[in-house]
Design an enzyme around this catalytic site. Structure first.
Site, short mmCIF file in Angstrom:
data_model
loop_
_atom_site.label_atom_id
_atom_site.label_comp_id
_atom_site.label_asym_id
_atom_site.label_seq_id
_atom_site.Cartn_x
_atom_site.Cartn_y
_atom_site.Cartn_z
N GLY A 1 3.64 3.17 13.79
CA GLY A 1 4.42 1.96 14.01
C GLY A 1 4.01 1.27 15.31
O GLY A 1 3.89 0.04 15.36
N GLU B 1 10.36 15.06 15.91
CA GLU B 1 10.70 15.01 14.49
C GLU B 1 9.84 16.02 13.74
O GLU B 1 8.60 15.95 13.78
CB GLU B 1 10.45 13.59 13.97
CG GLU B 1 10.86 13.41 12.52
CD GLU B 1 10.71 11.97 12.06
OE1 GLU B 1 9.74 11.32 12.45
OE2 GLU B 1 11.57 11.52 11.28
N GLU C 1 10.39 0.66 10.32
CA GLU C 1 11.41 1.71 10.14
C GLU C 1 10.68 3.02 10.37
O GLU C 1 9.84 3.42 9.59
CB GLU C 1 12.00 1.60 8.74
CG GLU C 1 13.35 2.29 8.61
CD GLU C 1 13.22 3.68 8.09
OE1 GLU C 1 13.05 4.60 8.93
OE2 GLU C 1 13.27 3.87 6.88
N LYS D 1 0.84 -1.19 0.00
CA LYS D 1 0.00 0.00 0.00
C LYS D 1 0.88 1.24 0.00
O LYS D 1 1.56 1.54 0.97
CB LYS D 1 -0.91 0.06 1.22
CG LYS D 1 -1.92 1.21 1.08
CD LYS D 1 -2.58 1.61 2.38
CE LYS D 1 -1.76 2.61 3.17
NZ LYS D 1 -1.71 3.96 2.60
N CYS E 1 13.54 10.34 7.13
CA CYS E 1 13.50 9.84 8.50
C CYS E 1 14.87 9.90 9.16
O CYS E 1 14.99 10.07 10.36
CB CYS E 1 12.93 8.43 8.54
SG CYS E 1 13.64 7.39 7.28
N GLY F 1 7.35 4.54 8.33
CA GLY F 1 6.50 5.70 8.58
C GLY F 1 6.70 6.23 9.97
O GLY F 1 7.78 6.07 10.55
N SER F 2 5.65 6.83 10.52
CA SER F 2 5.82 7.51 11.81
C SER F 2 5.85 6.52 12.97
O SER F 2 5.33 5.41 12.88
CB SER F 2 4.68 8.50 12.02
OG SER F 2 3.50 7.80 12.31
N THR F 3 6.46 6.95 14.06
CA THR F 3 6.58 6.09 15.24
C THR F 3 5.20 5.80 15.83
O THR F 3 4.93 4.68 16.29
CB THR F 3 7.52 6.74 16.26
OG1 THR F 3 8.83 6.79 15.69
CG2 THR F 3 7.57 5.96 17.56
#
Lengths: 485, 319
Positions: free
Chosen positions: A248, A396, A265, A191, A299, A243-245
């Site tokens: 995740g 971030e 990641e 996706k 990132c 993607g973002s934490t």
């Protein structure tokens, strides 16, 4: 004055359709409930194409197609034959690289100089690299398995991989995910991000062009809900996410207790550390490349600059002079250094954090920089006088915004660099080799660059410590995530 | 800030008095990372200069050419022809600018001077036992004085690379000072012969040494060794003149020489000047190309831009 005349790359090389379906089982198909969304050019807000929004039913179809292809075709296929397909895909990517680069810049907003000189060469290199592994998996260091008549002694693939990728390097992240998965014998449902689905759809056409067996690669476009349906699907054996934490974490919770293997990641807040004996001119290039490459939508961006206090003034003066040379504007102009911010949502996030930085007392500076009227733009910005307590030193930003801090000793540099929940990358600038090694041993980051920054290579593993994720992508290590070892 | 700059200025002028001070200063300059410098030079080389920008760049590049012949076989006839071309590079197009200078051996200076008299084209001569520089100092200075007396208003000297590589910086410094003195009013270009210095750290140190000793220009190469001007070497030298002006207030010119043959190459250098030191250096007083075949390629591209078609090589003069 030497004014560069406009030098736009031609759009005509890209043949965009008005609308795109989902790529399932080798064909473009309409979504079950017929819904769709629009992908826009962030530099002009012009609609590029209408793209199908995959629902749970579509995800189910895609996973079934991938399962069938895994069991009947791709799983049993000898590695040397899988390699042929991957080499073929790599060559087609090279042949069509101009088309892919222009489309990437249109959909993402990144400058054509970067999509042409960085993204596309790396995309092709990843496919070439993993194509080479497909028939050598038993030598990848994960051992052999007892011989069976059907598939020899190679370690086994996992099955169907669900892959969800971000919008910052749409095609490159696709390559990082799909190339090792296919080389190891898995099939995939991928996706792409909702703001940048177009190069993935062009990649689907390349799969058709390469005669890749139906169902080996499936592309289901959509937003967060589509991704959730994919990750939670029972038929999936492996989940890979970049993607973002925050997302995740949600994914880790969703797959907990299931058989699914997971690699993540996630975000970063990398320290780029400049010592007093650094090669200053090259360090300044590295700082610029570290934070302004891809508008800072990276990132592993070097978003925290740690300068040894004794040279801080000199380095900042050079940095500001260099920043005044950055050319912001039309991403398709071959002389553009800084393109558009990918979306209105990301732009408002960058604005929110920079406003917090100013409110908390850091000094904001940008070179004189005219922003276009339409589209999403943010001038390259540095904050000086930043302390560890500031939000802009901890969160971030994912934009062209650099926080500058100082340190006195190598030990203090390590302490500050590691004082973050993230740990994806770090940079060290010094002419002293022994200090580089001393620092690299102590920095809690997956990648440590010395006298360079944002250098990528398919042979080199990439991934995070701490809340920057787990698992490695790239290199021999990257195969482990897609093998049953 | 001003106070620091002033004290830095006086400190720098004292450096030449002591070998130790000179060495400490030169070795205290920031290092150059080879990979990074080459990467930056390559990145600047990807700029796309088209249409109006290209036309401006070509005319500027023509004005910056030091049209050069430095052959044992040079004759009065040969150098006169070259000087005539310097004045009117494109006889078919009076709007084409003249070049920056003609550059010849000292023995050829009188013949060139006759042709250039009264024009704005400078007359440069190599001196100081070009290209090796391996002669006693007195002979090098006599060489310089002879060239100036014969009519040269720019002197391209070579540094003593043997002394530089052996670490005898004062010797190199003193030779430059003496040559500058021998030049009188003539401008002094100091050739570093970067192909023999080998490392970018050496290029940066030699650049500073030449500037500290009073050079008006720093120049990459003689064109007589296998490695001549390159983009990264020129980048390091441009950074040096930029930093030197910031420290002393004095602006020094830069001249890449040797191996620059095409318009595309020349434009890459101009882009590098523009983005490294800025428009102050985008003038023939501050940036030159030491070249011979470059000029005809510039003329060919210029004609292509003005007429829309390429003319064959027979339409451009060979001298």
């Amino acid at each position: 004055m030497f004014e560069y005349a406009p030098a736009p790359e031609s759009r005509s090389v890209v043949d965009l359709k008005p609308s795109y379906g989902l790529f399932i089982d080798g064909k473009f198909v309409d979504p079950a409930d017929g819904s769709s969304f629009k992908s826009i050019n962030p530099a002009s807000e012009e609609v590029l194409a209408e793209v199908a929004e995959g629902g749970a039913q579509d995800v189910d179809r895609a996973v079934r197609a991938a399962r069938k292809a895994y069991e009947k075709v791709w799983g049993p296929m000898p590695g040397r034959d899988r390699a042929k397909y991957l080499f073929r895909i790599a060559r087609i990517i090279q042949e069509r690289s101009r088309e892919l680069a222009v489309l990437e810049s249109l959909d993402n907003g990144k400058p054509i100089r970067e999509s042409r000189d960085v993204d596309l060469p790396l995309v092709a290199a990843h496919f070439f690299y993993y194509a080479g592994w497909a028939d050598k998996l038993e030598y990848a260091g994960f051992g052999r398995r007892p011989t069976s008549q059907q598939s020899g002694t190679s370690p086994q693939p996992l099955g169907v991989a669900a892959q969800v990728i971000p919008w910052n390097f749409p095609l490159l992240m696709l390559a990082w995910k799909i190339a090792p998965a296919l080389a190891a014998g898995n099939t995939v449902v991928l996706k792409p991000a909702e703001t940048t689905p177009l190069t993935a759809l062009l990649f689907a056409e390349i799969c058709q062009q390469a005669d890749l067996p139906a169902g080996v690669v499936n592309i289901v476009t959509g937003a967060g809900e589509t991704g959730r349906a994919l990750i939670e699907h029972d038929g999936v054996d492996k989940v890979a996410f970049t993607g973002s934490t925050d997302v995740g974490r949600a994914i880790a919770r969703a797959v907990a207790g299931s058989r699914k293997k997971l690699t993540l990641e996630l975000g970063g807040k990398a320290a780029n550390i400049v010592f007093d004996d650094a090669p200053v001119d090259q360090a300044v290039e590295g700082i610029v490349n570290g934070i302004f490459f891809n508008q800072g939508h990276v990132c592993c961006a070097g978003s925290r600059l740690l300068i040894q206090e004794s040279v801080a003034e000199q380095v900042l003066e050079s940095l500001k002079r260099r920043m005044a040379q950055l050319r912001l504007g039309d991403p398709l102009d071959k002389n553009t250094d800084i393109g558009a911010i990918n979306s209105a949502a990301q732009l408002s996030r960058i604005r929110e954090l920079t406003e917090a930085g100013a409110a908390e007392g850091a000094q904001q500076w940008s070179p004189p920089c005219e922003l276009p009227d339409r589209g999403f733009w943010f001038a390259p910005t540095i904050f000086t006088g930043v302390t560890q307590a500031h939000r802009i030193a901890r969160e971030e930003i994912f934009g062209p915004v650099l926080s500058v801090l100082t340190f006195r000793t190598p030990a203090e540099a390590v302490e500050k660099a590691n004082n973050t929940p993230y740990g994806l990358s770090a940079g060290i600038w010094t002419e002293k080799g022994s200090r580089i090694l001393w620092m690299a041993d102590r920095l809690r980051a997956g990648v440590v660059w010395a006298n360079t920054f944002n250098k990528f290579d398919p042979t080199s593993p990439f991934g995070g410590y701490k809340e920057s994720g787990y698992g490695r992508e790239g290199g021999r290590h990257g195969l482990e995530a897609y093998l049953n070892v | 800030m001003t106070a620091t700059a002033t004290s830095a200025r006086s400190d720098l002028s004292e450096l030449g008095r002591s070998e130790t001070a000179l060495r400490t200063f030169l070795h205290g300059l920031p290092g150059v990372d080879q990979v990074g410098a080459e990467q930056r030079a390559a990145q600047l080389g990807t700029r796309s200069i088209k249409t109006t920008a290209k036309a401006e760049a070509i005319d500027l590049a023509i004005r910056m050419v030091d049209l050069t012949t430095l052959e044992g076989a040079d004759t009065p006839g040969k150098v006169r022809a070259l000087a005539a071309k310097a004045l009117r590079p494109d006889p078919a197009d009076p709007s084409c600018p003249h070049v920056g200078a003609v550059c010849v051996y000292p023995a050829m200076v009188p013949y060139v001077a006759e042709v250039l008299r009264g024009s704005a084209v400078h007359l440069a001569s190599v001196a100081t036992s070009f290209p090796s520089g391996q002669a006693p100092l007195e002979i090098k200075l006599a060489d310089t004085r002879a060239a100036v007396e014969a009519g040269a208003d720019e002197i391209d000297m070579v540094i003593n690379r043997g002394a530089f590589l052996a670490g005898r910086y004062s010797e190199v410094y003193d030779e430059i000072v003496a040559t500058k003195h021998a030049c009188g009013d003539a401008h002094l270009k100091v050739i570093l012969e970067t192909g023999e210095l080998a490392t970018y750290d050496n290029v940066r140190r030699a650049s500073w040494l030449a500037m500290l000793a009073g050079g008006d220009f720093i120049k990459t190469s003689t064109g007589k060794v296998p490695v001549a001007a390159t983009l990264p070497v020129t980048l390091v030298m441009l950074e040096a003149v930029r930093d030197f002006r910031a420290a002393t207030g004095r602006q020094v010119g830069v001249k890449p020489a040797g191996g620059i043959k095409t318009t595309k190459d020349a434009i890459k250098y101009l882009v590098m000047v523009n983005e490294t030191v800025g428009p102050d250096w985008l003038h023939p007083d501050w940036f030159r190309f030491g070249a011979s075949s470059l000029l005809n390629d510039l003329l060919m591209q210029r004609t292509k831009l003005t007429t829309g078609v390429y003319a064959g090589p027979d339409y451009f003069t060979l001298d």
